[in-house]
Write a protein that holds these residues in place. Structure first.
Motif, PDB file in Angstrom:
ATOM      1  N   ALA A  32     -22.712   9.383 -21.729  1.00  0.00           N
ATOM      2  CA  ALA A  32     -21.919   8.960 -22.781  1.00  0.00           C
ATOM      3  C   ALA A  32     -20.719   8.149 -22.561  1.00  0.00           C
ATOM      4  N   LYS A  33     -20.381   7.231 -23.568  1.00  0.00           N
ATOM      5  CA  LYS A  33     -19.185   6.469 -23.301  1.00  0.00           C
ATOM      6  C   LYS A  33     -17.909   7.217 -23.113  1.00  0.00           C
ATOM      7  N   GLU A  34     -17.266   6.667 -22.235  1.00  0.00           N
ATOM      8  CA  GLU A  34     -16.055   6.995 -21.720  1.00  0.00           C
ATOM      9  C   GLU A  34     -14.562   7.342 -22.685  1.00  0.00           C
ATOM     10  N   ILE A  35     -14.420   8.849 -22.828  1.00  0.00           N
ATOM     11  CA  ILE A  35     -13.540   9.129 -23.693  1.00  0.00           C
ATOM     12  C   ILE A  35     -12.415   9.706 -22.690  1.00  0.00           C
ATOM     13  N   ARG A  36     -11.270   8.917 -22.656  1.00  0.00           N
ATOM     14  CA  ARG A  36     -10.243   9.252 -21.987  1.00  0.00           C
ATOM     15  C   ARG A  36      -9.576  10.924 -22.288  1.00  0.00           C
ATOM     16  N   GLY A  37      -9.172  11.483 -21.434  1.00  0.00           N
ATOM     17  CA  GLY A  37      -8.491  12.680 -21.424  1.00  0.00           C
ATOM     18  C   GLY A  37      -7.854  13.259 -20.199  1.00  0.00           C
ATOM     19  N   PRO A  38      -7.711  14.510 -20.144  1.00  0.00           N
ATOM     20  CA  PRO A  38      -6.780  15.216 -18.926  1.00  0.00           C
ATOM     21  C   PRO A  38      -7.858  15.190 -17.871  1.00  0.00           C
ATOM     22  N   PRO A  39      -7.777  15.337 -16.755  1.00  0.00           N
ATOM     23  CA  PRO A  39      -8.259  15.342 -15.415  1.00  0.00           C
ATOM     24  C   PRO A  39      -9.550  16.595 -15.411  1.00  0.00           C
ATOM     25  N   THR A  40     -10.460  16.379 -15.108  1.00  0.00           N
ATOM     26  CA  THR A  40     -11.608  17.378 -15.124  1.00  0.00           C
ATOM     27  C   THR A  40     -11.196  18.434 -14.087  1.00  0.00           C
ATOM     28  N   LYS A  41     -11.435  19.733 -14.770  1.00  0.00           N
ATOM     29  CA  LYS A  41     -10.961  20.945 -13.857  1.00  0.00           C
ATOM     30  C   LYS A  41     -12.201  21.581 -13.499  1.00  0.00           C
ATOM     31  N   LEU A  42     -13.271  21.378 -14.342  1.00  0.00           N
ATOM     32  CA  LEU A  42     -14.467  22.093 -14.286  1.00  0.00           C
ATOM     33  C   LEU A  42     -15.795  21.335 -14.626  1.00  0.00           C
ATOM     34  N   VAL A  43     -16.691  21.461 -13.528  1.00  0.00           N
ATOM     35  CA  VAL A  43     -18.041  20.525 -13.878  1.00  0.00           C
ATOM     36  C   VAL A  43     -19.172  21.625 -13.787  1.00  0.00           C
ATOM     37  N   LEU A  44     -19.949  21.712 -15.297  1.00  0.00           N
ATOM     38  CA  LEU A  44     -21.085  22.512 -15.605  1.00  0.00           C
ATOM     39  C   LEU A  44     -22.426  21.581 -15.290  1.00  0.00           C
ATOM     40  N   ASN A  87     -23.737   5.071 -28.537  1.00  0.00           N
ATOM     41  CA  ASN A  87     -22.592   5.497 -28.075  1.00  0.00           C
ATOM     42  C   ASN A  87     -22.901   6.027 -26.558  1.00  0.00           C
ATOM     43  N   VAL A  88     -24.053   5.657 -25.920  1.00  0.00           N
ATOM     44  CA  VAL A  88     -24.627   6.180 -24.704  1.00  0.00           C
ATOM     45  C   VAL A  88     -24.821   4.582 -23.897  1.00  0.00           C
ATOM     46  N   TYR A  89     -24.501   4.977 -22.577  1.00  0.00           N
ATOM     47  CA  TYR A  89     -24.646   3.914 -21.730  1.00  0.00           C
ATOM     48  C   TYR A  89     -25.569   4.027 -20.666  1.00  0.00           C
ATOM     49  N   LEU A  90     -26.489   3.086 -20.575  1.00  0.00           N
ATOM     50  CA  LEU A  90     -27.863   3.293 -19.501  1.00  0.00           C
ATOM     51  C   LEU A  90     -27.217   2.471 -18.286  1.00  0.00           C
ATOM     52  N   ILE A  91     -27.218   3.146 -17.290  1.00  0.00           N
ATOM     53  CA  ILE A  91     -26.683   2.496 -15.758  1.00  0.00           C
ATOM     54  C   ILE A  91     -27.836   2.047 -15.307  1.00  0.00           C
ATOM     55  N   PRO A  92     -27.915   0.713 -15.122  1.00  0.00           N
ATOM     56  CA  PRO A  92     -29.056  -0.205 -14.391  1.00  0.00           C
ATOM     57  C   PRO A  92     -28.977   0.544 -12.661  1.00  0.00           C
ATOM     58  N   GLN A  93     -30.470   0.836 -12.393  1.00  0.00           N
ATOM     59  CA  GLN A  93     -30.475   1.309 -11.098  1.00  0.00           C
ATOM     60  C   GLN A  93     -32.124   1.153 -10.650  1.00  0.00           C
ATOM     61  N   ALA A  94     -32.161   0.839  -9.581  1.00  0.00           N
ATOM     62  CA  ALA A  94     -33.568   0.738  -8.870  1.00  0.00           C
ATOM     63  C   ALA A  94     -34.206   2.111  -8.548  1.00  0.00           C
ATOM     64  N   SER A  95     -34.895   2.469  -9.228  1.00  0.00           N
ATOM     65  CA  SER A  95     -35.745   3.888  -9.042  1.00  0.00           C
ATOM     66  C   SER A  95     -37.349   3.795  -8.794  1.00  0.00           C
TER      67      SER A  95
END
Length: 208
Positions: A32-44, A87-95
């Motif tokens: 998803a496109k970046e939404i700035r906020g507080p630092p991440t404390k938890l990754v699910l 509102n979604v960003y596709l990241i180019p990559q060689a797969s």
């Protein structure tokens, strides 16, 4: 635990977490496109069994990132519309690497140099044009890589001339050869045709 040592452990933990996040982002195909906020404390982390479920979880804002390679043709096949990816960003990559493989078999006999091979099915000799080096070499110009990228891969790929791609450290040396040969994404049909005709003429002389 003393305060300096505790602070050091916390700093190391934050550094490791940052490394994991930064290293992971380039290989993720969808986020998803970046939404700035507080630092991440938890990754699910969660697991889905269908690609479309992972894509829509990002589209709906239920997930920030989907770790899975997706081509534009796949998005079209799934019926996902461009406006849904606004509102979604596709990241180019060689797969993946797609290559055309030719069978260069010919008999290990004098006539093998002419492109003649004996079939294991009927034990008869046949002419195999791909046994001719010049014929195989002409494929570099006969194949229109741009058409494959635009029409088959729907723009979700890049033309490549060797198994060594632009991300490989040795590519600058390979690239100089590609430029010297004059290879282009569009190919050169007339040049390929001339090379094939010359290869066949040489094979006919060889068979006499």
């Amino acid at each position: 635990m003393s305060q300096p040592r505790r602070a050091l452990y916390i700093a190391l933990a934050i550094a490791l977490l940052t490394l994991v996040i930064v290293s992971a982002i380039p290989i993720a195909p969808l986020y998803a496109k970046e939404i700035r906020g507080p630092p991440t404390k938890l990754v699910l982390y969660d697991v889905v069994t269908k690609v479309e479920d992972g894509i829509y979880s990002v589209i709906r804002g239920e997930a920030d990132i989907f770790f899975w390679p997706i081509s534009r043709s796949q998005l079209e096949q799934l019926g996902i519309k461009p406006e849904e990816l606004r509102n979604v960003y596709l990241i180019p990559q060689a797969s993946a690497l797609y290559a055309l493989i030719f069978n260069p078999y010919s008999d290990d006999k004098p006539w093998g140099a002419c492109g003649i091979g004996t079939s294991i099915k009927d034990n008869k000799t046949h002419f195999n044009p791909f046994a001719l080096r010049e014929f195989r070499f002409a494929m570099n110009w006969l194949i229109n890589r741009k058409y494959i990228v635009d029409e088959i891969m729907l723009g979700g790929a890049n033309p490549q001339y060797t198994v060594i791609g632009p991300s490989h450290p040795a590519y600058p040396q390979i690239e100089s050869v590609i430029k010297e040969l004059g290879l282009t994404p569009e190919g050169d049909f007339e040049k390929a045709k001339k090379m094939i005709e010359d290869a066949f003429a040489k094979a006919r002389e060889c068979m006499r």
